[in-house]
Design a protein around this motif. Structure first.
Motif, PDB file in Angstrom:
ATOM      1  N   THR A   8      47.002  35.544  47.132  1.00 47.02           N
ATOM      2  CA  THR A   8      45.682  35.303  46.275  1.00 47.02           C
ATOM      3  C   THR A   8      44.373  35.443  47.076  1.00 47.02           C
ATOM      4  OG1 THR A   8      46.893  33.258  45.528  1.00 47.02           O
ATOM      5  CG2 THR A   8      44.440  33.075  45.543  1.00 47.02           C
ATOM      6  N   ILE A   9      44.360  35.573  48.579  1.00 52.31           N
ATOM      7  CA  ILE A   9      43.204  36.042  49.120  1.00 52.31           C
ATOM      8  C   ILE A   9      43.044  37.493  48.999  1.00 52.31           C
ATOM      9  CG2 ILE A   9      42.575  36.237  51.474  1.00 52.31           C
ATOM     10  CD1 ILE A   9      44.097  33.878  52.308  1.00 52.31           C
ATOM     11  N   TYR A  10      44.126  38.212  49.020  1.00 51.14           N
ATOM     12  CA  TYR A  10      44.178  39.683  48.712  1.00 51.14           C
ATOM     13  C   TYR A  10      43.724  39.848  47.249  1.00 51.14           C
ATOM     14  CZ  TYR A  10      45.756  44.303  47.651  1.00 51.14           C
ATOM     15  OH  TYR A  10      45.709  45.722  46.858  1.00 51.14           O
ATOM     16  N   GLY A  11      43.959  39.270  46.209  1.00 49.34           N
ATOM     17  CA  GLY A  11      43.263  39.312  44.786  1.00 49.34           C
ATOM     18  C   GLY A  11      41.921  39.007  45.007  1.00 49.34           C
ATOM     19  N   SER A  12      41.555  38.189  45.715  1.00 48.73           N
ATOM     20  CA  SER A  12      40.272  37.774  45.619  1.00 48.73           C
ATOM     21  C   SER A  12      39.146  38.788  46.195  1.00 48.73           C
ATOM     22  CB  SER A  12      39.905  36.425  46.478  1.00 48.73           C
ATOM     23  OG  SER A  12      40.066  36.554  47.998  1.00 48.73           O
ATOM     24  N   TRP A  13      39.764  39.632  46.858  1.00 50.19           N
ATOM     25  CA  TRP A  13      39.075  40.821  47.269  1.00 50.19           C
ATOM     26  C   TRP A  13      39.011  42.132  46.418  1.00 50.19           C
ATOM     27  CZ3 TRP A  13      35.244  40.296  50.308  1.00 50.19           C
ATOM     28  CH2 TRP A  13      35.303  39.202  51.393  1.00 50.19           C
ATOM     29  N   TYR A  14      40.485  42.473  46.022  1.00 48.38           N
ATOM     30  CA  TYR A  14      41.011  43.399  45.165  1.00 48.38           C
ATOM     31  C   TYR A  14      40.286  43.343  43.652  1.00 48.38           C
ATOM     32  CZ  TYR A  14      44.242  46.814  43.050  1.00 48.38           C
ATOM     33  OH  TYR A  14      44.699  48.022  42.340  1.00 48.38           O
ATOM     34  N   HIS A  15      40.151  42.424  43.020  1.00 54.09           N
ATOM     35  CA  HIS A  15      39.975  42.281  41.712  1.00 54.09           C
ATOM     36  C   HIS A  15      38.475  42.450  41.592  1.00 54.09           C
ATOM     37  CE1 HIS A  15      43.716  41.833  40.195  1.00 54.09           C
ATOM     38  NE2 HIS A  15      44.124  41.145  41.017  1.00 54.09           N
ATOM     39  N   PRO A  16      37.617  41.518  42.321  1.00 50.05           N
ATOM     40  CA  PRO A  16      36.214  41.953  42.348  1.00 50.05           C
ATOM     41  C   PRO A  16      35.885  43.435  42.683  1.00 50.05           C
ATOM     42  CG  PRO A  16      36.822  39.894  43.493  1.00 50.05           C
ATOM     43  CD  PRO A  16      37.855  40.510  43.339  1.00 50.05           C
ATOM     44  N   GLY A  17      36.640  43.914  43.437  1.00 44.94           N
ATOM     45  CA  GLY A  17      36.558  45.383  43.704  1.00 44.94           C
ATOM     46  C   GLY A  17      36.745  46.191  42.384  1.00 44.94           C
ATOM     47  N   VAL A  18      37.624  45.955  41.774  1.00 42.23           N
ATOM     48  CA  VAL A  18      37.696  46.546  40.553  1.00 42.23           C
ATOM     49  C   VAL A  18      36.769  46.282  39.579  1.00 42.23           C
ATOM     50  CG1 VAL A  18      39.205  46.980  38.274  1.00 42.23           C
ATOM     51  CG2 VAL A  18      40.365  46.639  40.482  1.00 42.23           C
ATOM     52  N   VAL A  19      35.877  45.068  39.469  1.00 42.17           N
ATOM     53  CA  VAL A  19      34.971  44.914  38.475  1.00 42.17           C
ATOM     54  C   VAL A  19      33.743  45.485  38.919  1.00 42.17           C
ATOM     55  CG1 VAL A  19      33.245  42.922  37.953  1.00 42.17           C
ATOM     56  CG2 VAL A  19      35.965  42.481  37.852  1.00 42.17           C
ATOM     57  N   ARG A  20      33.538  45.678  40.300  1.00 41.73           N
ATOM     58  CA  ARG A  20      32.033  46.388  40.824  1.00 41.73           C
ATOM     59  C   ARG A  20      32.518  47.779  40.714  1.00 41.73           C
ATOM     60  NH1 ARG A  20      33.261  42.199  45.686  1.00 41.73           N
ATOM     61  NH2 ARG A  20      31.619  40.762  45.127  1.00 41.73           N
ATOM     62  N   TYR A  21      33.563  48.362  40.600  1.00 46.06           N
ATOM     63  CA  TYR A  21      33.740  49.814  40.515  1.00 46.06           C
ATOM     64  C   TYR A  21      33.783  50.225  39.214  1.00 46.06           C
ATOM     65  CZ  TYR A  21      36.275  54.254  40.116  1.00 46.06           C
ATOM     66  OH  TYR A  21      36.659  55.585  40.186  1.00 46.06           O
ATOM     67  N   LEU A  22      34.031  49.388  38.173  1.00 49.22           N
ATOM     68  CA  LEU A  22      33.928  49.640  36.592  1.00 49.22           C
ATOM     69  C   LEU A  22      32.587  49.586  36.315  1.00 49.22           C
ATOM     70  CD1 LEU A  22      37.038  47.777  35.173  1.00 49.22           C
ATOM     71  CD2 LEU A  22      36.763  50.450  35.630  1.00 49.22           C
ATOM     72  N   ARG A  23      31.606  48.748  36.935  1.00 49.33           N
ATOM     73  CA  ARG A  23      30.136  48.650  36.557  1.00 49.33           C
ATOM     74  C   ARG A  23      29.435  49.779  37.223  1.00 49.33           C
ATOM     75  NH1 ARG A  23      29.405  42.938  39.353  1.00 49.33           N
ATOM     76  NH2 ARG A  23      30.304  41.499  37.691  1.00 49.33           N
TER      77      ARG A  23
END
Length: 162
Positions: A8-23
């Motif tokens: 969960t903690i990992y996902g809380s860094w990984y998923h926002p990273g993907v969103v920021r990348y796509l932006r």
């Protein structure tokens, strides 16, 4: 247990990273993936965060940093997935023709591999090849994959920058 909270903690860094990348917020994406990389719950996720960190740093214009990170081999745990093949490409261990093979039939796998190739060509300034691979990613039908979504975003960017 511990594993659930770790991922969960990992996902809380990984998923926002993907969103920021796509932006297109590549520097912020790199910061997220660098944190995710340190706490990846398994070898597969470690390969994924390493791949996204390399792409984020590269797209942020920090190619030397991206190469130095790969040279440290943070993803040395044995695993084979789409990301490990893309990492071999980035390191020059395989050529672009070896990334997507006839054995790759899973939609999401194809979308992920094709996006990686498209991005790799884009970073080399080869927009024609990058467009071909982003289109191939979308044609895969692997819409649950970040590569599919990323390819849609990249094709819009390429259209806009024409």
């Amino acid at each position: 247990g511990g594993a659930a909270s770790d991922s969960t903690i990992y996902g809380s860094w990984y998923h926002p990273g993907v969103v920021r990348y796509l932006r297109g917020d590549f520097a912020d994406a790199a910061a997220s993936f660098a944190k995710a990389q340190l706490i990846a719950p398994d070898a597969g996720e470690l390969a994924g965060s390493t791949d996204w960190l390399w792409m984020s740093l590269s797209r942020a214009g920090r190619a030397a940093e991206a190469k130095a990170m790969l040279d440290r081999r943070p993803d040395s745990k044995p695993v084979t997935n789409a990301y490990t093949r893309r990492l071999q490409l980035y390191r020059g261990e395989i050529g672009p023709e070896a990334v997507l093979t006839a054995a790759d039939t899973d939609d999401v796998q194809v979308a992920t591999l094709a996006y990686g190739l498209g991005n790799w060509y884009l970073l080399r300034g080869d927009k024609a090849h990058s467009r071909t691979w982003f289109e191939r990613s979308i044609q895969s039908g692997g819409w649950p994959g970040f590569g599919f979504i990323g390819s849609e975003v990249e094709l819009r960017r390429l259209e806009r920058d024409r």
